[in-house]
Design an enzyme around this catalytic site. Structure first.
Site, short mmCIF file in Angstrom:
data_model
loop_
_atom_site.label_atom_id
_atom_site.label_comp_id
_atom_site.label_asym_id
_atom_site.label_seq_id
_atom_site.Cartn_x
_atom_site.Cartn_y
_atom_site.Cartn_z
CD GLU A 63 -1.76 -2.36 1.62
OE1 GLU A 63 -0.56 -2.61 1.92
OE2 GLU A 63 -2.67 -3.20 1.76
CG PHE A 125 -9.76 -9.50 11.51
CD1 PHE A 125 -8.50 -9.91 11.93
CD2 PHE A 125 -10.05 -9.52 10.16
CE1 PHE A 125 -7.55 -10.32 11.01
CE2 PHE A 125 -9.10 -9.94 9.23
CZ PHE A 125 -7.85 -10.35 9.66
CD GLN A 126 -7.43 -7.21 7.92
OE1 GLN A 126 -8.33 -6.95 7.15
NE2 GLN A 126 -6.29 -7.79 7.54
CE LYS A 175 -17.16 -6.66 4.11
NZ LYS A 175 -16.40 -7.88 4.41
CG MET A 489 22.35 12.52 2.81
SD MET A 489 23.47 13.71 2.06
CE MET A 489 22.47 14.33 0.71
C1 LIG Z 1 12.37 6.10 5.18
C2 LIG Z 1 13.66 6.76 5.50
N1 LIG Z 1 14.53 6.19 6.37
C3 LIG Z 1 15.71 6.78 6.64
C4 LIG Z 1 16.05 7.97 6.06
C5 LIG Z 1 17.39 8.65 6.38
N2 LIG Z 1 18.22 8.69 5.16
C6 LIG Z 1 18.30 9.81 4.39
S1 LIG Z 1 19.24 9.58 3.04
C7 LIG Z 1 19.60 8.00 3.48
C8 LIG Z 1 20.49 7.14 2.62
C9 LIG Z 1 19.86 6.79 1.33
O1 LIG Z 1 20.66 5.79 0.74
P1 LIG Z 1 20.58 5.52 -0.82
O2 LIG Z 1 19.19 5.29 -1.24
O3 LIG Z 1 21.54 4.45 -1.16
O4 LIG Z 1 20.99 6.93 -1.44
P2 LIG Z 1 22.45 7.62 -1.51
O5 LIG Z 1 22.46 8.66 -0.44
O6 LIG Z 1 23.47 6.57 -1.31
O7 LIG Z 1 22.48 8.23 -2.86
C10 LIG Z 1 18.98 7.66 4.69
C11 LIG Z 1 19.10 6.37 5.37
C12 LIG Z 1 15.11 8.55 5.19
N3 LIG Z 1 15.32 9.71 4.60
N4 LIG Z 1 13.95 7.92 4.90
#
Ligand SMILES: Cc1ncc(C[n+]2csc(CCOP(=O)(O)OP(=O)(O)O)c2C)c(N)n1
Ligand SMILES: [Mg+2]
Lengths: 584, 183
Positions: A63, A125-126, A175, A489
């Protein structure tokens, strides 16, 4: 419509419908062409009349995918995105996209099934209190208590989602409500929506316009600070006309990329944490900031007291709660962006001579353009070079989506956006996993366009299963994984601010095998480890238009995003790329 | 922004920079939760809150909220509140221009020694005795928040079984400019 029967009353035809039929018919009345969703117990009655409807349904694999697809559809088309899910876990699975849409003011209508009204409050449920859960992350939500109320709730949901400052609206339908009978009707007027506290339309305050023009007339260093509200109010044409008439420099925030052509000589690019040096510095040195549907987000302002310290502020927004929230507005104008720019143009408002200002700006531009290290032929690939190469080979008008991380910032920096709706990303929430499903939604909304998702390896792993949806539904998107084997990042922050103490950021380039995974999902999977393979893979991807394509680009893990303003630092302390440091 | 304090309804701690927001809302399920939730998630402090059907009984309710204008700028509180779809109108009544009233109900333990002095306190404060039994009395005061504060202080000399205050309601003083209404 199946099971529809007509009862003739003395004077008029009364059409008796089930609540489920009324719900689908209401969505048809709102012009919905596609629903992204996944059925389950509580929403089952609604999936039956869907069979006979003209509305397309895209069956997602999770979803969260439905929600992000609806967002991608909305951001690419400007029309509200619609998603439908069942109660309980179905509803909680779509909470992240709802929160994401709330942060980015994206118009969505989310239909959730709910347990029968008699069971509400019994831990059935749910069952889950999805209106309670989403109260703080929707523009509004409804729990519909009778079948008769379905048309009103749906019409009100679309009205609220798409007017004023747009946002997500959730309609929770028990529902028994969808199973019971109602006499078909549909609200014909706004009064019938029964929203006594909702007044999205306002008259333009001419006094404020005059005050703003006064500030414009005196300005010697103005900057047009363009935010997502400019796209939401479809004011790109007015922006171009005002900017060209006045000669003012323009910056576009992450949410506004595409609102003003990147090729335009007055465009300085993106401001903020990873913004262009000239855009950041022009704001810092400006004496007048004209904020057009922007909200002084901390990723733009950096340290707030140090942000544009000498600038007076004209703040244009449809949401008056944005005024004075972060930065005091010298003139606040509640309006959509286009109407204000038209009023400025009508009054022929012009600033002072900007020659000196442009001389300074052009010096910053020349000293600190976007740069990256020389590509290495045998690899690893420079991520910036990969993006530029995809962009160069892409058809004009290509839509780009992204996940969240370094690849997102590079995509925003190195892709050149020329028109609204071509950049689809998660700004306010920064939701990893946004890219793939958003690309699918964008492609459904704009099937005539090529859609590239510039994704990270971490992000890809969060929602990749929606490529199964894309293949099954015939939605041929293209995905570029910038595979740096890291949560890049976060790695960058640990390198720069935590003394290279890398904690839980390594992902591995080979696990999973992205090519095999793509193939298992019915897509074409390609890999590029060097420059020759990179160009070949891009060419192959561009030649395939019937199935989704995934390319695993092996990129350099040590690459960092520059320029950079450290979190909470002043924009004056912007760090440029190491190649540019000696000259600074 | 300050860390929000828990909702206590302790009007005796009325902050100096308090404001009274008289908020007309649609009388629908969950509206109070929307208002309270907004205050909680935005870190706005509520000092007291009173809710009852408004004069147009069926459709609307009035929520009288005493807010701490130090926890956030009043403009932000009002504008964010106004964004709630079920909020129909907001009047901001500054304390100077407000007629504020509150109800205090208290059950106090009494004996032969204390009863006379308690009656004295009741008499002076303008409170009324509304219930009596062998060992206790229940008294009531409808008055200004300050009068209720004063009585509460006096009652500290007695053994209080229970003391309830409603939180204030307010109207602008007659002759004062109509309060800023935002709808
Ligand atoms: C759902 C979620 N969890 C954690 C983060 C924290 N976060 C920001 S950027 C990042 C790394 C993303 O890794 P990747 O997709 O490999 O991108 P890159 O920075 O390596 O280009 C994380 C963990 C986030 N923004 N969103
Ligand atoms: Mg990565």
């Amino acid at each position: 419509m199946g099971g529809l029967f007509l009862l003739t009353n003395n004077k008029r035809n009364i059409v008796q419908l089930t609540g489920a039929q009324a719900l689908i018919k209401s969505l048809e009345m709102e012009g919905v062409e596609v629903i992204f969703g996944l059925p389950g117990g509580a929403i089952l009655p609604v999936y039956d009349p869907l069979i006979d409807s003209s509305i397309r349904h895209v069956l997602v694999r999770h979803e969260q995918g439905a929600g992000h697809m609806a967002e991608g559809y909305a951001l690419a088309t400007g029309r509200p995105g619609v998603a439908m899910v069942t109660s309980g876990p179905g509803a909680t699975n779509i909470v992240t996209p709802i929160g994401n849409a709330h942060m980015d003011s994206t118009p969505l209508v989310i239909i959730t099934g709910q347990v029968a009204t008699v069971a509400i409050g019994t831990d059935a449920f749910q069952e889950c209190d999805i209106t309670g859960i989403t109260m703080g992350i929707t523009k509004h939500n409804f729990l519909v208590k009778s079948a008769h109320e379905i048309p009103r709730a749906v019409a009100a949901a679309f009205h609220i989602a798409t007017t004023g400052r747009p946002g997500p609206v959730l309609v929770d339908v028990p529902k028994d409500v969808t199973q019971s009978m109602m006499e078909w009707w549909y609200p014909a007027t706004l009064e019938e929506l029964d929203l006594p506290g909702y007044h999205p339309v306002v008259e333009l305050d001419q006094d404020r316009i005059r005050q703003a023009i006064d500030l414009i007339t005196k300005a010697e260093r103005p900057v047009l600070y363009v935010g997502g509200g400019t796209l939401k109010s479809r004011a790109s044409a007015q922006l171009l006309s005002f900017a060209e008439r006045t000669g003012m420099p323009v910056v576009t925030t992450l949410m506004a990329r595409g609102a003003f052509p990147d090729s335009h000589p007055q465009h300085l690019g993106m401001p903020g944490m990873h913004g262009m040096y000239s855009a950041v510095t022009a704001i810092q040195k400006s004496d007048l900031l004209i904020s057009l549907g922007a909200r002084f987000d901390d990723r733009v302002t950096g340290n707030i007291p140090a942000f544009a310290p000498r600038a007076q502020i004209i703040h244009v927004d449809i949401d008056k709660a944005e005024f004075n929230k972060v930065r005091h507005a010298d003139v606040a104008i509640r309006s959509n962006v286009g109407a204000v720019l038209e009023a400025f143009d009508a009054a022929l408002a012009v600033p002072q001579n900007l020659d000196v200002w442009w001389k300074e700006i052009n010096a910053w531009r020349e000293a600190y353009p976007l740069v990256y290290d020389e590509p290495v032929a045998e690899g690893p690939l420079r991520p910036q070079f990969v993006i530029e190469s995809i962009a160069t080979a892409a058809a004009p008008g290509t839509i780009v989506t992204s996940g969240v991380g370094q690849h997102q910032m590079w995509a925003s920096q190195f892709w050149k956006f020329e028109e609204p709706g071509t950049w689809v990303n998660s700004g306010g929430a920064g939701t990893m996993g946004f890219g793939v499903p958003a690309a699918i939604g964008a492609k459904v909304g704009r099937p005539d366009r090529t859609v590239w998702c510039i994704d990270g390896d971490g992000c890809f792993q969060m929602t990749a299963q929606e490529l199964v949806t894309a293949r099954a539904e015939g939605i041929p998107i293209k995905v570029a994984i910038l595979n740096n084997a890291y949560l890049g990042m976060v790695r960058q922050w640990q390198e720069m601010f935590y003394e290279e103490r890398y904690s839980e950021v390594y992902l591995s380039p080979d696990l999973p095998d992205y090519v095999k995974w793509a193939e298992a999902m019915g897509c074409v999977g390609l890999r590029a480890t060097n420059v020759v393979e990179m160009h070949a893979a891009i060419a192959t991807a561009n030649s395939i238009n019937d199935v989704p394509v995934v390319i695993d680009f092996r990129t350099d893990s040590s690459e960092k995003v520059f320029p950079m303003v450290a979190a909470g630092a002043s924009n004056d302390d912007i760090m440029v790329h190491p190649l540019q440091r000696e000259s600074k | 922004m300050n860390t929000p304090e828990p909702f206590l309804g302790v009007t005796s701690h009325t902050p100096v920079r308090h404001h009274i927001l008289s908020v007309m809302v649609e009388n629908k399920a969950g509206v109070l939760a929307r208002v309270a939730g907004l205050f909680a998630r935005r870190g706005f402090n509520i000092y007291s809150l009173a809710v009852a059907p408004a004069e147009t009984k069926a459709r609307f309710s009035r929520i009288t909220i005493v807010v701490d204008a130090e926890s956030a700028p009043l403009e932000q509180i009002v504008e964010q509140l106004d964004k709630l779809v079920n909020v129909v109108a907001i009047s901001d009544i500054t304390p100077k221009e407000a007629l504020e009233r509150e109800l205090l109900l208290a059950t106090i333990k009494t004996n032969v020694d204390s009863r006379t002095s308690l009656l004295d306190v009741v008499g002076k404060s303008g409170a009324a005795i509304v219930d009596v039994d062998a060992g206790s009395v229940t008294l009531m005061l409808a008055g200004t928040p300050a009068a209720c504060d004063e009585l509460e202080r006096e009652l500290e000399n007695y053994t209080t079984v229970e003391l309830h205050r409603t939180g204030r309601v307010a109207l602008p003083r007659l002759g004062k400019a109509a309060p800023a209404s935002i709808d």
